[in-house]
Motif scaffolding. Structure first.
Motif, PDB file in Angstrom:
ATOM      1  N   UNK A 125      47.206 -11.805  -6.559  1.00 20.61           N
ATOM      2  CA  UNK A 125      46.311 -12.848  -7.070  1.00 20.61           C
ATOM      3  C   UNK A 125      46.205 -13.882  -5.955  1.00 20.61           C
ATOM      4  N   UNK A 126      45.293 -13.654  -5.022  1.00 15.25           N
ATOM      5  CA  UNK A 126      45.309 -14.321  -3.731  1.00 15.25           C
ATOM      6  C   UNK A 126      45.011 -15.811  -3.754  1.00 15.25           C
ATOM      7  N   UNK A 127      44.436 -16.309  -4.841  1.00 10.60           N
ATOM      8  CA  UNK A 127      44.140 -17.740  -4.862  1.00 10.60           C
ATOM      9  C   UNK A 127      43.952 -18.244  -6.285  1.00 10.60           C
ATOM     10  N   UNK A 128      44.196 -19.526  -6.437  1.00 14.05           N
ATOM     11  CA  UNK A 128      43.868 -20.237  -7.663  1.00 14.05           C
ATOM     12  C   UNK A 128      42.778 -21.237  -7.278  1.00 14.05           C
ATOM     13  N   UNK A 129      41.520 -20.806  -7.364  1.00 12.01           N
ATOM     14  CA  UNK A 129      40.410 -21.623  -6.885  1.00 12.01           C
ATOM     15  C   UNK A 129      40.638 -21.986  -5.427  1.00 12.01           C
ATOM     16  N   UNK A 130      40.449 -23.267  -5.107  1.00 10.80           N
ATOM     17  CA  UNK A 130      40.754 -23.767  -3.764  1.00 10.80           C
ATOM     18  C   UNK A 130      42.068 -24.548  -3.756  1.00 10.80           C
ATOM     19  N   UNK A 131      42.840 -24.445  -4.850  1.00 11.71           N
ATOM     20  CA  UNK A 131      44.063 -25.246  -4.978  1.00 11.71           C
ATOM     21  C   UNK A 131      45.299 -24.524  -4.451  1.00 11.71           C
ATOM     22  N   UNK A 132      45.280 -23.199  -4.419  1.00 10.92           N
ATOM     23  CA  UNK A 132      46.411 -22.420  -3.910  1.00 10.92           C
ATOM     24  C   UNK A 132      45.852 -21.156  -3.267  1.00 10.92           C
ATOM     25  N   UNK A 133      46.252 -20.902  -2.011  1.00 10.99           N
ATOM     26  CA  UNK A 133      45.666 -19.797  -1.251  1.00 10.99           C
ATOM     27  C   UNK A 133      46.767 -18.983  -0.594  1.00 10.99           C
ATOM     28  N   UNK A 134      46.690 -17.657  -0.753  1.00  8.78           N
ATOM     29  CA  UNK A 134      47.668 -16.718  -0.210  1.00  8.78           C
ATOM     30  C   UNK A 134      47.187 -16.199   1.148  1.00  8.78           C
TER      31      UNK A 134
ATOM     32  N   UNK B 275      50.615 -26.208 -17.466  1.00  7.84           N
ATOM     33  CA  UNK B 275      50.173 -27.544 -17.862  1.00  7.84           C
ATOM     34  C   UNK B 275      51.350 -28.348 -18.396  1.00  7.84           C
ATOM     35  N   UNK B 276      51.076 -29.503 -18.984  1.00  3.28           N
ATOM     36  CA  UNK B 276      52.132 -30.400 -19.460  1.00  3.28           C
ATOM     37  C   UNK B 276      53.030 -29.749 -20.497  1.00  3.28           C
ATOM     38  N   UNK B 277      52.481 -28.867 -21.321  1.00  4.83           N
ATOM     39  CA  UNK B 277      53.258 -28.200 -22.373  1.00  4.83           C
ATOM     40  C   UNK B 277      53.783 -26.832 -21.934  1.00  4.83           C
ATOM     41  N   UNK B 278      53.771 -26.580 -20.646  1.00  2.00           N
ATOM     42  CA  UNK B 278      54.254 -25.326 -20.070  1.00  2.00           C
ATOM     43  C   UNK B 278      53.426 -24.122 -20.510  1.00  2.00           C
ATOM     44  N   UNK B 279      52.150 -24.348 -20.782  1.00  2.00           N
ATOM     45  CA  UNK B 279      51.234 -23.229 -21.001  1.00  2.00           C
ATOM     46  C   UNK B 279      50.760 -22.730 -19.636  1.00  2.00           C
ATOM     47  N   UNK B 280      50.762 -21.412 -19.389  1.00  2.00           N
ATOM     48  CA  UNK B 280      50.354 -20.886 -18.083  1.00  2.00           C
ATOM     49  C   UNK B 280      48.909 -21.231 -17.751  1.00  2.00           C
ATOM     50  N   UNK B 281      48.671 -21.646 -16.502  1.00  2.00           N
ATOM     51  CA  UNK B 281      47.327 -21.939 -16.010  1.00  2.00           C
ATOM     52  C   UNK B 281      46.880 -20.900 -14.986  1.00  2.00           C
ATOM     53  N   UNK B 282      47.811 -20.392 -14.208  1.00  2.00           N
ATOM     54  CA  UNK B 282      47.440 -19.402 -13.205  1.00  2.00           C
ATOM     55  C   UNK B 282      48.587 -19.086 -12.282  1.00  2.00           C
ATOM     56  N   UNK B 283      48.337 -18.212 -11.306  1.00  2.00           N
ATOM     57  CA  UNK B 283      49.354 -17.833 -10.328  1.00  2.00           C
ATOM     58  C   UNK B 283      48.705 -17.685  -8.968  1.00  2.00           C
ATOM     59  N   UNK B 284      49.557 -17.665  -7.954  1.00  2.00           N
ATOM     60  CA  UNK B 284      49.109 -17.322  -6.608  1.00  2.00           C
ATOM     61  C   UNK B 284      50.192 -16.442  -5.993  1.00  2.00           C
ATOM     62  N   UNK B 285      49.842 -15.210  -5.654  1.00  2.00           N
ATOM     63  CA  UNK B 285      50.816 -14.259  -5.114  1.00  2.00           C
ATOM     64  C   UNK B 285      50.060 -13.138  -4.416  1.00  2.00           C
ATOM     65  N   UNK B 286      50.758 -12.050  -4.102  1.00  2.00           N
ATOM     66  CA  UNK B 286      50.165 -11.000  -3.256  1.00  2.00           C
ATOM     67  C   UNK B 286      48.959 -10.315  -3.909  1.00  2.00           C
TER      68      UNK B 286
END
Length: 579
Positions: free
Chosen positions: A371-380, A358-369
């Motif tokens: 962790x295949x997706x961040x909702x519908x916003x990032x897809x592996x 987020x704006x303050x560099x707090x982790x929101x999520x990841x997308x990688x091998x």
């Protein structure tokens, strides 16, 4: 699938002339920064194939570049290299001997010197014997020179200067320059400033520390040194002065290793506004004086502030860390890929990964091998096995949907490639590619020819933070960071990035841009552009970062000529007095 009908992004090339290769080589030699691997290989190829072989290490704008070139000459022409390599500086000879021993010439790491051949010993000793200020250079690094001279056996030859210095080295009959300076600093003696005036580069590096002790005396002395600095040095110190007071944290890379970077709170003494303004004004005056000698004027595009000048330890591109690109307005998704192939049939993984904040560099999520997706916003795409494919190749894809990321309050997205198998990039062919798109279902999954950015990953590294996206502002920022990363999964790197990236962004902001260079140059008609897409160039020379107009015909303006310029100081004349 429907056929992909939009035009590919073609790269605009220029026709060569009889001087093109020579100009490319000369431009590389004038670079005031360390070459990337591609630039080094280009320079070595041109030197071997088409350029005269004579090399004077002491006349180079960046010593490590010319030392690498000299080393290639030694390797490829073992019979005749001693006729073509010149040097009158002992430290340059030391760097060359370290590279010949497969060591790191940054002079920060321990080195084990090889057993030099007789011809090599005679060549190096002869260069040391002709060096100016031999004892002074040796006294700066007595231990490493002692080990070098021991391996060179100077007693076997009659090099008088070297033998005298070698004798004094063992008897410790020398006083180092740094010890003289430090002794005066410890006693708050102004003599330290007078000593450092003799070495402008050293004074430049110590300037902030000197200001914390001597205040206005340090400022006034540094102003005297400014005419002895080149354009790039002046630009760097100017940006440092403008940004240092506001930086919250600083990063220190021990012995140049970004993977071991340390984060410390910025507790440096702040520059008084009056002192800072005065020094920046004097720097601008010196830049104006130097750049006016080119007798050329420039038409500066405001967007060139987004192009950072190349830095010493970046690896992927010829433009600098912190260079930013506007993401096209019609972009609906961004497809990133890690592609790799290995020379042997083996299963390895170079994982394509994204971390979101987020704006303050707090982790929101990841997308990688894993962790295949961040909702519908990032897809592996999935985890392919390269050893089961043709050419031992594999590719991991991740699609990002910026509008959906923004709705999840993602401000920053950081892209990295991780060597899960602990295999260095140099032991495989590894590419990181990025493509903007409108319809994720059209065309082939992976089309390298349509990639807007391609980054070949080289070297002994196991990880690379390639770029960052400012999601709300639709900007892609090239970062080329070798920060520490856990190789098993991007999931384990969020906290480290959360701590280090704000300081890294501050560091990127402190780097000079192309605009910073040309804003002090005379105004005129030579275009300095981010892109020439909708611009007709009618001058013989131009600087264009992104060549997109095939109708424009011009010679690339040699920007390194400007960066390496320095004021011509008046020659000393004998003072004549009447008697």
């Amino acid at each position: 699938r429907p056929v992909l009908t939009e035009q590919k992004n073609l790269q605009v090339l220029s026709l060569a002339n009889d001087n093109t290769l020579d100009n490319i080589f000369k431009n590389l030699l004038k670079m005031p920064n360390r070459w990337t691997e591609e630039q080094k290989n280009t320079a070595i190829f041109l030197h071997q194939q088409v350029i005269d072989k004579t090399i004077n290490i002491s006349e180079s704008n960046f010593k490590e570049n010319i030392v690498n070139l000299a080393h290639s000459l030694i390797q490829n022409h073992p019979e005749t290299y001693d006729q073509y390599i010149k040097s009158n500086n002992a430290t340059d000879v030391l760097r060359l001997s370290i590279v010949m021993s497969d060591g790191d010439m940054n002079l920060k790491s321990p080195v084990k010197f090889k057993n030099f051949k007789r011809k090599e010993r005679k060549f190096l000793l002869n260069a040391l014997n002709d060096s100016k200020n031999l004892l002074e250079d040796v006294s700066l690094r007595p231990e490493v020179f002692k080990r070098l001279l021991k391996n060179l056996h100077p007693g076997d030859y009659s090099f008088e200067n070297v033998n005298n210095v070698y004798d004094k080295l063992y008897k410790k009959e020398y006083v180092t320059f740094n010890s003289k300076v430090q002794k005066n600093i410890d006693t708050n003696n102004l003599e330290a400033l007078e000593l450092l005036k003799q070495r402008p580069g050293e004074m430049l590096r110590k300037m902030h520390h000197l200001y914390s002790i001597y205040k206005k005396d340090a400022i006034n002395t540094f102003v005297e040194v400014l005419p002895k600095l080149n354009v790039l040095q002046l630009l760097k110190i100017k940006k440092y002065l403008i940004t240092i007071n506001e930086r919250k944290n600083l990063l220190f890379a021990p012995k140049g290793k970004w993977s071991a970077v340390q984060l410390v709170e910025n507790q440096k003494v702040k520059f008084d506004q009056e002192d800072k303004d005065f020094l920046v004004q004097k720097i601008n005056e010196n830049l104006n004086n130097i750049l006016s000698t080119t007798n050329q004027g420039f038409d500066l595009d405001e967007k060139t502030k987004n192009i950072k000048l190349q830095t010493n330890d970046q690896e992927l591109t010829s433009y600098g860390r912190g260079t930013s690109f506007d993401i096209p307005e019609n972009t609906k998704f961004i497809r990133t890929a890690s592609y790799w192939s290995t020379p042997n049939k083996e299963t390895v993984f170079f994982d394509n990964s994204w971390n979101f904040f987020d704006t303050n560099w707090n982790p929101i999520g990841i997308c990688c091998w894993n962790h295949n997706r961040l909702g519908d916003a990032a897809i592996f795409s999935g985890d392919p096995i390269n050893s089961s494919n043709k050419n031992n190749a594999a590719c991991q894809l991740i699609d990002l949907y910026l509008d959906k990321l923004e709705k999840m309050d993602v401000k920053f997205a950081v892209w990295n490639i991780l060597s899960f198998s602990h295999k260095p990039f140099e032991e495989a062919e590894v590419l990181a590619t990025l493509q903007y798109g409108e319809n994720a279902e059209h065309g082939n999954l992976y089309e390298p020819s349509r990639a807007h950015m391609v980054f070949p990953l080289k070297g002994k590294n196991l990880t690379k933070y390639v770029a960052m996206i400012d999601v709300p502002n639709k900007k892609l920022v090239y970062i080329d960071a070798n920060l520490y990363a856990d190789l098993s999964s991007a999931n384990k790197n969020s906290q480290n990035l959360s701590e280090k990236m704000p300081a890294y962004i501050e560091y990127l902001d402190s780097l000079p841009s192309v605009s910073d260079l040309f804003e002090n140059a005379p105004k005129g008609n030579i275009p300095v552009l981010f892109s020439d897409k909708d611009y007709k160039i009618e001058t013989e020379n131009a600087y264009v970062f992104k060549k997109e107009n095939p109708n424009n015909k011009f010679e690339d303006f040699p920007i390194n000529d400007l960066l390496s310029l320095q004021q011509e100081l008046p020659k000393k004349t004998k003072k004549i007095t009447k008697t």
